[in-house]
Design an enzyme around this catalytic site. Structure first.
Site, PDB file in Angstrom:
ATOM      1  N   LYS A  22       0.849  -1.204   0.000  1.00 45.02           N
ATOM      2  CA  LYS A  22       0.000   0.000   0.000  1.00 45.02           C
ATOM      3  C   LYS A  22       0.882   1.250   0.000  1.00 45.02           C
ATOM      4  CE  LYS A  22      -1.776   1.589   4.039  1.00 45.02           C
ATOM      5  NZ  LYS A  22      -1.432   2.977   4.320  1.00 45.02           N
ATOM      6  N   ASN A  23       1.891   1.254   0.861  1.00 43.85           N
ATOM      7  CA  ASN A  23       2.695   2.479   1.029  1.00 43.85           C
ATOM      8  C   ASN A  23       3.745   2.691  -0.047  1.00 43.85           C
ATOM      9  OD1 ASN A  23       1.109   3.068   3.169  1.00 43.85           O
ATOM     10  ND2 ASN A  23       2.602   2.499   4.737  1.00 43.85           N
ATOM     11  N   CYS A 118      -5.036  12.199  12.343  1.00 43.23           N
ATOM     12  CA  CYS A 118      -5.807  10.956  12.345  1.00 43.23           C
ATOM     13  C   CYS A 118      -5.691  10.395  13.756  1.00 43.23           C
ATOM     14  CB  CYS A 118      -5.284   9.979  11.295  1.00 43.23           C
ATOM     15  SG  CYS A 118      -3.707   9.278  11.734  1.00 43.23           S
ATOM     16  N   ARG A 123      -0.082  14.409  12.793  1.00 39.52           N
ATOM     17  CA  ARG A 123       0.378  14.201  11.411  1.00 39.52           C
ATOM     18  C   ARG A 123       0.567  15.517  10.638  1.00 39.52           C
ATOM     19  NH1 ARG A 123      -1.136   8.901  10.034  1.00 39.52           N
ATOM     20  NH2 ARG A 123       0.492   8.967   8.465  1.00 39.52           N
ATOM     21  N   ASP A 308       4.655   0.595  11.927  1.00 31.72           N
ATOM     22  CA  ASP A 308       3.435  -0.044  11.400  1.00 31.72           C
ATOM     23  C   ASP A 308       3.315  -1.502  11.818  1.00 31.72           C
ATOM     24  OD1 ASP A 308       3.364   1.724   8.195  1.00 31.72           O
ATOM     25  OD2 ASP A 308       2.925   2.348  10.248  1.00 31.72           O
ATOM     26  N   ARG A 400      -8.604  -0.708   4.577  1.00 31.03           N
ATOM     27  CA  ARG A 400      -7.716   0.302   3.984  1.00 31.03           C
ATOM     28  C   ARG A 400      -6.369  -0.298   3.616  1.00 31.03           C
ATOM     29  NH1 ARG A 400      -6.236   4.747   7.436  1.00 31.03           N
ATOM     30  NH2 ARG A 400      -5.072   5.161   5.547  1.00 31.03           N
TER      31      ARG A 400
END
Ligand code: EPZ
Length: 425
Positions: A22-23, A118, A123, A308, A400
């Site tokens: 994803k990243n 978030c 952030r 993460d 997500r």
């Protein structure tokens, strides 16, 4: 809202195919804005965040042709029809800030909604903005939007980032590819996703060196051209499923990935008792049959232990023999999985940015709530190990970042199912 129901206690056995990262995919998608020619991406994961970014790019005028079956995505930004990234899209996905650098570089202007914070932290994006100013852009904040302009184009400069920031490094690297002259990014992030983006930009005609180190040098070029690029494997998904093998006392073969993507994590997992065996285009993670050993962890920028994977490692440590001290140094509020894990019988005490996990013999299934992407998957991992039933609500967080997670786990013996909203309590 959908829920996920798990009945724990089954050791997982089998193969899990790791999806594209994803990243890595998110910045790669925004790189399409830098050229009028098509960017062909493969191994693109089917995730909610990718859908959100495609929605944003489409309203910028990018033609997006996504073949979910072959996981390929063709992006053509022949003409950019809007340089505005609206709040109602950006608020859904913070990484939308990654359109800022490419838009200024290609169109000499951009109006991008400030991404809110978030649940894991405020952030801020100050490093992105200061860096673009050093490249010659004028930045004004008004009505919740970033108004950026560089009527004469960007000019290469040396930009020293005060903090290691992954997306700031990506934004500035992309912007610098079309700047006049040379840009030097100092204190750059070193994540594999940065190297993957640099490889794609080089395929498009950019001149970049030093990616993967803390100093990246970009020599601006007139234009970028068509390219084809495969998204690297998702190292966070890899680490997540490695823990699934260990926390259930099973053994999994993780395919289409590599231990090279997670050097610190693999070392911590081996200290905890995992048997790791490289084979073909992946590796085995096997439980030794002995109790999990408590391991201390501190999150750091790559190649340190990935933030993460902090919540997932904590889930594993809840059933360790002994205890584990887990320190979160990247984000200010990334322990929201703690109260939920405690509802399942975990013994965790938090003092500021450190959590002390004292191992318990057995977790007990319970109704729990997902709060953010990685916290939600730590609850799935705990549910797989717990005795009895765990019901996880607000699983949209999971969607997500994890592609078809129930299918991947149930194929390895997990008793896991999704209860669709209509039926969910
Ligand atoms: C990226 O976020 C990832 N997201 C995050 O993954 C990941 O947790 C994070 O890097 C750290 O590895 C994507 O790549 C899309 P940072 P990013 O800028 O770039 C501060 C997930 O679960 N900072 O490296 O936003 C910031 O507050 C997500 O997949 C500033 O102060 O993170 C943080 O404390 C979550 N000013 C630290 O730097 C800035 O301008 C590192 O953040 C930018 C960042």
């Amino acid at each position: 809202m959908d829920q996920i129901r798990i009945v724990g206690g089954t050791p997982l056995k089998g193969t899990i195919e790791i999806s594209g990262a994803k990243n890595a995919a998110l910045p790669l998608l925004t790189a399409s804005l830098l050229s009028a020619d098509p960017l062909n991406l493969s191994n693109v994961p089917d995730l909610a965040d990718i859908h959100s970014l495609i929605e944003l790019l489409t309203q910028h005028g990018v033609k997006c042709e996504w073949d979910l079956g072959s996981k390929t995505l063709k992006l053509t930004a022949q003409t950019i029809t809007s340089t505005t990234a609206p709040y109602d899209i950006v608020r859904k996905m913070r990484a939308s800030i990654l359109v800022l650098g490419p838009l200024i570089a290609r169109c000499k202007e951009a109006k991008v909604s400030l991404p809110g914070g978030c649940s894991i932290g405020t952030r801020p994006v100050d490093i992105h903005l200061r860096g673009l100013e050093e490249l010659g852009a004028t930045i004004n904040l008004q009505d919740g939007y970033i108004h950026a302009s560089a009527p004469n184009g960007l000019v290469g400069a040396t930009v020293t980032m005060p903090l290691v920031s992954v997306t700031a490094t990506e934004n500035l690297m992309m912007a610098a590819t079309l700047a006049k002259g040379t840009t030097k990014l100092v204190n750059a992030a070193r994540e594999p996703e940065i190297v993957d983006l640099a490889n794609c930009l080089r395929a498009m005609g950019a001149t970049i060196q030093g990616d993967g180190t803390d100093t990246i040098i970009i020599d601006g070029v007139e234009k970028l051209s068509a390219a084809t690029h495969r998204v690297i494997a998702d190292r966070i998904e890899t680490g997540t499923f490695a823990i699934a093998a260990l926390i259930t006392g099973g053994e999994l073969y993780l395919k289409n990935t590599s231990t090279d993507l997670l050097p610190s994590f693999i070392s911590s997992l081996q200290k905890a008792g995992a048997i790791i065996e490289n084979e073909g285009d992946g590796f085995w993670v096997k439980s030794s049959g002995q109790p999990i050993t408590g391991v201390d962890v501190m999150t750091e920028p790559y190649p340190g232990f990935a933030t993460d994977l902090q919540a997932q490692m904590m889930a594993l440590m809840t059933i360790c023999k002994g205890s584990s001290m887990i320190t979160e140094t990247i984000f200010e509020n990334r322990f929201m999985h703690v109260p939920e894990l405690c509802r399942m019988g975990a013994n965790i005490t938090v003092h500021g940015s450190t959590a002390l996990v004292r191992g318990v013999d057995q977790l007990k299934g319970a109704p729990v709530m997902a709060t953010d992407l990685r916290a939600s998957v730590s609850l799935v991992l705990a549910g797989l190990a717990a005795e009895g039933e765990t019901l996880i609500s607000r699983v949209y967080h999971l969607d997500r970042g994890y592609e078809h997670i129930e299918e991947k786990l149930s194929r390895c013996g997990a008793k896991i199912e999704r209860i669709r909203e209509a039926l969910a309590a």
